[in-house]
Design a protein around this motif. Structure first.
Motif, PDB file in Angstrom:
ATOM      1  N   MET A 319       0.817  -1.197   0.000  1.00  0.00           N
ATOM      2  CA  MET A 319       0.000   0.000   0.000  1.00  0.00           C
ATOM      3  C   MET A 319       0.866   1.269   0.000  1.00  0.00           C
ATOM      4  SD  MET A 319      -3.247  -0.666  -0.210  1.00  0.00           S
ATOM      5  CE  MET A 319      -2.636  -1.806  -1.462  1.00  0.00           C
ATOM      6  N   SER A 320       1.933   1.269   0.791  1.00  0.00           N
ATOM      7  CA  SER A 320       2.812   2.441   0.812  1.00  0.00           C
ATOM      8  C   SER A 320       3.491   2.637  -0.538  1.00  0.00           C
ATOM      9  CB  SER A 320       3.860   2.300   1.918  1.00  0.00           C
ATOM     10  OG  SER A 320       4.722   1.207   1.691  1.00  0.00           O
ATOM     11  N   ASN A 321       3.888   1.544  -1.176  1.00  0.00           N
ATOM     12  CA  ASN A 321       4.487   1.642  -2.509  1.00  0.00           C
ATOM     13  C   ASN A 321       3.475   2.100  -3.549  1.00  0.00           C
ATOM     14  OD1 ASN A 321       7.415  -0.212  -3.028  1.00  0.00           O
ATOM     15  ND2 ASN A 321       6.551   0.079  -1.004  1.00  0.00           N
ATOM     16  N   PHE A 322       2.238   1.639  -3.418  1.00  0.00           N
ATOM     17  CA  PHE A 322       1.182   2.021  -4.363  1.00  0.00           C
ATOM     18  C   PHE A 322       0.890   3.515  -4.274  1.00  0.00           C
ATOM     19  CE2 PHE A 322      -3.412   2.658  -5.086  1.00  0.00           C
ATOM     20  CZ  PHE A 322      -3.494   2.272  -6.417  1.00  0.00           C
ATOM     21  N   PHE A 323       0.589   4.003  -3.064  1.00  0.00           N
ATOM     22  CA  PHE A 323       0.270   5.425  -2.906  1.00  0.00           C
ATOM     23  C   PHE A 323       1.497   6.295  -3.182  1.00  0.00           C
ATOM     24  CE2 PHE A 323      -3.013   3.652   0.155  1.00  0.00           C
ATOM     25  CZ  PHE A 323      -4.089   3.904  -0.683  1.00  0.00           C
ATOM     26  N   GLY A 324       2.664   5.853  -2.712  1.00  0.00           N
ATOM     27  CA  GLY A 324       3.874   6.639  -2.940  1.00  0.00           C
ATOM     28  C   GLY A 324       4.231   6.749  -4.408  1.00  0.00           C
ATOM     29  N   TYR A 379      12.287   1.280  10.812  1.00  0.00           N
ATOM     30  CA  TYR A 379      10.939   1.816  11.042  1.00  0.00           C
ATOM     31  C   TYR A 379      10.953   3.340  11.108  1.00  0.00           C
ATOM     32  CZ  TYR A 379       6.261   2.378  12.994  1.00  0.00           C
ATOM     33  OH  TYR A 379       4.956   2.741  13.193  1.00  0.00           O
ATOM     34  N   THR A 380      11.820   3.900  11.951  1.00  0.00           N
ATOM     35  CA  THR A 380      11.888   5.360  12.082  1.00  0.00           C
ATOM     36  C   THR A 380      12.326   6.000  10.777  1.00  0.00           C
ATOM     37  OG1 THR A 380      12.413   5.147  14.439  1.00  0.00           O
ATOM     38  CG2 THR A 380      12.897   7.255  13.385  1.00  0.00           C
ATOM     39  N   LEU A 381      13.307   5.383  10.125  1.00  0.00           N
ATOM     40  CA  LEU A 381      13.772   5.886   8.830  1.00  0.00           C
ATOM     41  C   LEU A 381      12.618   5.962   7.839  1.00  0.00           C
ATOM     42  CD1 LEU A 381      15.974   6.500   6.640  1.00  0.00           C
ATOM     43  CD2 LEU A 381      16.165   4.018   6.357  1.00  0.00           C
ATOM     44  N   THR A 382      11.781   4.926   7.794  1.00  0.00           N
ATOM     45  CA  THR A 382      10.665   4.893   6.851  1.00  0.00           C
ATOM     46  C   THR A 382       9.662   6.004   7.129  1.00  0.00           C
ATOM     47  OG1 THR A 382      10.926   2.487   6.667  1.00  0.00           O
ATOM     48  CG2 THR A 382       8.854   3.433   5.891  1.00  0.00           C
ATOM     49  N   LEU A 383       9.309   6.202   8.395  1.00  0.00           N
ATOM     50  CA  LEU A 383       8.330   7.233   8.741  1.00  0.00           C
ATOM     51  C   LEU A 383       8.873   8.632   8.454  1.00  0.00           C
ATOM     52  CD1 LEU A 383       6.747   5.955  12.084  1.00  0.00           C
ATOM     53  CD2 LEU A 383       5.954   5.635   9.736  1.00  0.00           C
ATOM     54  N   VAL A 384      10.131   8.887   8.811  1.00  0.00           N
ATOM     55  CA  VAL A 384      10.719  10.204   8.557  1.00  0.00           C
ATOM     56  C   VAL A 384      10.779  10.474   7.054  1.00  0.00           C
ATOM     57  CG1 VAL A 384      12.824  11.580   8.748  1.00  0.00           C
ATOM     58  CG2 VAL A 384      12.013  10.258  10.719  1.00  0.00           C
ATOM     59  N   ASP A 411      11.716  22.986  -3.434  1.00  0.00           N
ATOM     60  CA  ASP A 411      10.553  22.328  -2.832  1.00  0.00           C
ATOM     61  C   ASP A 411      10.342  20.906  -3.325  1.00  0.00           C
ATOM     62  OD1 ASP A 411      10.078  24.570  -1.374  1.00  0.00           O
ATOM     63  OD2 ASP A 411       8.390  25.296  -2.577  1.00  0.00           O
ATOM     64  N   ILE A 412      10.797  20.602  -4.524  1.00  0.00           N
ATOM     65  CA  ILE A 412      10.576  19.283  -5.101  1.00  0.00           C
ATOM     66  C   ILE A 412      11.560  18.242  -4.570  1.00  0.00           C
ATOM     67  CG2 ILE A 412      12.113  19.609  -7.077  1.00  0.00           C
ATOM     68  CD1 ILE A 412      10.069  18.225  -8.807  1.00  0.00           C
ATOM     69  N   VAL A 413      12.667  18.699  -3.972  1.00  0.00           N
ATOM     70  CA  VAL A 413      13.742  17.786  -3.554  1.00  0.00           C
ATOM     71  C   VAL A 413      13.305  16.795  -2.478  1.00  0.00           C
ATOM     72  CG1 VAL A 413      16.028  17.680  -2.476  1.00  0.00           C
ATOM     73  CG2 VAL A 413      15.575  19.348  -4.286  1.00  0.00           C
ATOM     74  N   PRO A 414      12.641  17.218  -1.383  1.00  0.00           N
ATOM     75  CA  PRO A 414      12.253  16.233  -0.354  1.00  0.00           C
ATOM     76  C   PRO A 414      11.310  15.150  -0.869  1.00  0.00           C
ATOM     77  CG  PRO A 414      12.111  18.476   0.506  1.00  0.00           C
ATOM     78  CD  PRO A 414      12.324  18.595  -0.964  1.00  0.00           C
ATOM     79  N   GLN A 415      10.516  15.463  -1.887  1.00  0.00           N
ATOM     80  CA  GLN A 415       9.640  14.439  -2.464  1.00  0.00           C
ATOM     81  C   GLN A 415      10.477  13.301  -3.049  1.00  0.00           C
ATOM     82  OE1 GLN A 415       6.293  13.733  -2.936  1.00  0.00           O
ATOM     83  NE2 GLN A 415       6.833  11.986  -4.214  1.00  0.00           N
ATOM     84  N   GLY A 416      11.465  13.636  -3.885  1.00  0.00           N
ATOM     85  CA  GLY A 416      12.299  12.599  -4.490  1.00  0.00           C
ATOM     86  C   GLY A 416      13.138  11.855  -3.468  1.00  0.00           C
ATOM     87  N   PHE A 417      13.758  12.603  -2.554  1.00  0.00           N
ATOM     88  CA  PHE A 417      14.625  11.992  -1.549  1.00  0.00           C
ATOM     89  C   PHE A 417      13.814  11.084  -0.622  1.00  0.00           C
ATOM     90  CE2 PHE A 417      16.985  11.728   2.386  1.00  0.00           C
ATOM     91  CZ  PHE A 417      18.306  11.618   1.971  1.00  0.00           C
ATOM     92  N   GLY A 418      12.695  11.589  -0.117  1.00  0.00           N
ATOM     93  CA  GLY A 418      11.896  10.808   0.820  1.00  0.00           C
ATOM     94  C   GLY A 418      11.299   9.576   0.184  1.00  0.00           C
ATOM     95  N   MET A 419      10.754   9.705  -1.021  1.00  0.00           N
ATOM     96  CA  MET A 419      10.111   8.549  -1.627  1.00  0.00           C
ATOM     97  C   MET A 419      11.126   7.497  -2.044  1.00  0.00           C
ATOM     98  SD  MET A 419       7.305   7.188  -1.922  1.00  0.00           S
ATOM     99  CE  MET A 419       6.539   8.632  -1.178  1.00  0.00           C
ATOM    100  N   ALA A 420      12.315   7.893  -2.508  1.00  0.00           N
ATOM    101  CA  ALA A 420      13.355   6.910  -2.833  1.00  0.00           C
ATOM    102  C   ALA A 420      13.771   6.146  -1.586  1.00  0.00           C
ATOM    103  CB  ALA A 420      14.559   7.617  -3.450  1.00  0.00           C
ATOM    104  N   VAL A 529       0.146  11.427   2.195  1.00  0.00           N
ATOM    105  CA  VAL A 529      -0.336  11.194   3.561  1.00  0.00           C
ATOM    106  C   VAL A 529      -0.787   9.742   3.710  1.00  0.00           C
ATOM    107  CG1 VAL A 529      -2.139  11.777   5.222  1.00  0.00           C
ATOM    108  CG2 VAL A 529      -0.963  13.599   3.987  1.00  0.00           C
ATOM    109  N   LEU A 530      -1.476   9.196   2.706  1.00  0.00           N
ATOM    110  CA  LEU A 530      -1.897   7.796   2.753  1.00  0.00           C
ATOM    111  C   LEU A 530      -0.685   6.861   2.779  1.00  0.00           C
ATOM    112  CD1 LEU A 530      -4.904   7.845   0.241  1.00  0.00           C
ATOM    113  CD2 LEU A 530      -5.002   7.680   2.741  1.00  0.00           C
ATOM    114  N   ALA A 531       0.362   7.222   2.024  1.00  0.00           N
ATOM    115  CA  ALA A 531       1.593   6.421   2.054  1.00  0.00           C
ATOM    116  C   ALA A 531       2.214   6.434   3.448  1.00  0.00           C
ATOM    117  CB  ALA A 531       2.583   6.940   1.017  1.00  0.00           C
ATOM    118  N   LEU A 532       2.222   7.600   4.088  1.00  0.00           N
ATOM    119  CA  LEU A 532       2.761   7.715   5.449  1.00  0.00           C
ATOM    120  C   LEU A 532       1.949   6.868   6.423  1.00  0.00           C
ATOM    121  CD1 LEU A 532       4.569   8.975   7.630  1.00  0.00           C
ATOM    122  CD2 LEU A 532       3.051  10.972   7.610  1.00  0.00           C
ATOM    123  N   LEU A 533       0.634   6.931   6.328  1.00  0.00           N
ATOM    124  CA  LEU A 533      -0.216   6.132   7.210  1.00  0.00           C
ATOM    125  C   LEU A 533       0.008   4.631   6.984  1.00  0.00           C
ATOM    126  CD1 LEU A 533      -3.566   8.155   7.018  1.00  0.00           C
ATOM    127  CD2 LEU A 533      -1.894   8.135   8.886  1.00  0.00           C
TER     128      LEU A 533
END
Length: 544
Positions: A319-324, A379-384, A411-420, A529-533
């Protein structure tokens, strides 16, 4: 599995190997210099050439993805069909989604080299047809052919690397592969924009052919991973039973009809009650049920085994991979449109704005691997990491005409870094929670959810964009010729033509694009947000 049982039998997972020896099968303290019996040993020089042959199409696949994301607007303008531009990405991703699960089994039947050559041939043929396509419809079909091979290139190169590299070095080589992928993603945007401005968009497809031909020759000459003797001696019928054609076909029809329903309703301005629209949705629902039935009771080797995805951590990872993935590809395909349609930037400048995001993609994966190796925790790494993507989505959704250039670049940088980072850490979480015999299948399921999320993200965001854009234009543009201006493809539906409108109409068109894209970016925020949840449900397991 005992070492004498290698090569694996038909019922063995694709990536299983003598690394899974039982404790009583081997000495308690093996020699550190003992070769890994699961590895096909080649010379250092041959390994270098093999990696060049495997990684050059991976690099090219990443390059092609961001090139197409940058060129969707110019291609739509060229054919005067900007409202169909999202199909260019959708057709490719839909093919990848449907054919990727088949290549794992196919590499057992044809061998690694045969499966890789098939993928290269399909990807090359589709790319050539893209470069010479006479119409938008032909180009969309050619992208679908390229997708049939593109998914196989990524899958087979990864499996072949596992055959050739010892397990203890696999992380290092995967990091190098990720850097190649990130490099291709990073330079694809600016390179595609520059080639479009200098030589035309067709050159961005045709220049890939010499690289593909070079890779084809290297794979043909250097990649030699033998097929297991047991599989080689099987009948053709036994080999073909390993392919879940029914599952892949029902999955393709399910997703394809769903996407067509949304896309046709938007592009053709048909009412939701139109027989074609609800007919496609009903067909999608029927084949979704058939897909579930095939995977549960019919397919001997299903592409989506239900006994895995009903477990807590595998389901949360999927689910996290799907939404992300949906959120990530909304970014990749709509941020360039923001700069071309709202900021009226050139194709080169539009592509350059994807460069920080692409660099963040490659570094995020390496960073996640380094943290997990140092701490043994994820776990913490994934949530952050998932929270970083949410913060980035908030910033992007707040873009306006008053936003500074600094925000537009950063602004676009954290999206790529976090999702990777999320994609990397969730894959490790999945491997750590399933049995060794299920690792290969479980990994394939995550790729299936990723590619499904990617194709839905591109298609549904394009549908939403067109629907809101048309609504906003009708609200703002009035007068006797208003409907003609709104609906005529070479006017406000072509971002190049927007620049040529008189100042009043141009301002209204830009505001309409900005409003439509803001809604798309808000939807991206919801998906993150759904990916985070989803990530919160992942269990922490010891990492070996």
């Amino acid at each position: 599995m005992r070492s004498r049982d290698w090569p694996p039998s038909e019922t063995s997972p694709l990536l299983s190997s003598p690394r899974d020896l039982r404790a009583d099968d081997v000495p308690a303290t093996p020699s550190p210099t003992s070769p890994d019996p699961a590895v096909i040993h080649v010379s250092r020089a041959d390994l270098v050439w093999i990696l060049v042959g495997l990684w050059s199409p991976v690099f090219l696949g990443a390059l092609d993805g961001t090139i197409v994301a940058t060129l969707m607007t110019p291609i739509g303008n060229y054919f005067n069909k900007s409202n169909q531009a999202s199909y260019i990405g959708t057709s490719y991703l839909l093919s990848v989604c449907c054919f990727t699960p088949l290549y794992g089994r196919l590499s057992d039947i044809l061998g690694r080299r045969g499966a890789m050559l098939l993928g290269l041939t399909l990807f090359g043929a589709g790319t050539i047809c893209c470069g010479i396509a006479p119409s938008m419809e032909t180009l969309i079909a050619a992208r679908a052919v390229a997708g049939m091979g593109g998914g196989g290139i990524m899958t087979v190169s990864s499996v072949t690397l596992t055959d050739l590299v010892p397990l203890k070095q696999r992380g290092l080589y995967q990091g190098l592969a990720n850097i190649m992928f990130g490099l291709g993603s990073g330079i694809g945007g600016p390179l595609g924009g520059w080639m479009n401005d200098t030589f035309g968009w067709r050159s961005a497809f045709l220049f890939q052919i010499p690289v593909l031909a070079f890779s084809f020759v290297l794979v043909l000459l250097k990649v030699s991973v033998p097929i297991s003797q047991e599989v080689k001696n099987q009948s053709l019928y036994s080999k073909m039973r390993r392919m879940d054609f029914a599952g892949s076909a029902t999955l393709a029809i399910t997703i394809g009809c769903l996407l067509l329903g949304f896309s046709i309703q938007s592009s053709e301005s048909l009412p939701w009650s139109h027989p074609l629209i609800y007919g496609l949705f009903i067909t999608s629902a029927v084949f979704a049920v058939l897909f579930a039935a095939v995977e549960a009771w019919w397919a001997p080797y299903p592409v989506m085994p239900f006994h895995l995805i009903t477990q807590r951590t595998p389901l949360a990872v999927c689910m996290s991979n799907f939404f992300g993935s949906m959120a990530a590809f909304i970014t990749i395909y709509n941020v360039p449109l923001y700069f071309s349609a709202v900021r009226l930037n050139s194709s080169t400048d539009t592509g350059l704005h994807l460069l920080p995001h692409s660099i963040a993609l490659s570094t995020g994966s390496v960073f996640a691997g380094w943290i997990m190796r140092r701490t043994g925790k994820l776990y913490t790494l994934t949530l952050v990491s998932a929270a970083l993507a949410v913060c980035s989505s908030i910033q992007i959704a707040m873009w306006s005409e008053n936003s500074s250039q600094w925000h537009l670049w950063v602004d676009i940088v954290p999206q790529g870094f976090g999702m990777a980072s999320v994609i990397t850490s969730t894959l490790i979480a999945l491997i750590a929670c399933v049995s060794k015999t299920d690792v290969a299948v479980a990994t394939g399921i995550t790729y299936l959810f990723r590619t499904t999320g990617q194709v839905l993200g591109v298609s549904l965001s394009g549908t939403l964009l067109q629907s809101i854009l048309l609504s906003k234009l009708r609200q703002r543009i009035h007068g006797p010729n208003a409907e003609e201006v709104i609906s005529f493809p070479s006017r406000v539906h072509s971002t190049d033509e927007v620049k040529l409108l008189d100042p009043v109409l141009r301002k209204l068109a830009i505001e309409s694009y900005a409003d439509a894209l803001r809604v798309v970016f808000i939807c991206q925020l919801v998906l993150n947000v759904l990916a985070l949840l989803s990530c919160t449900a992942i269990q922490e397991n010891p990492l070996p």
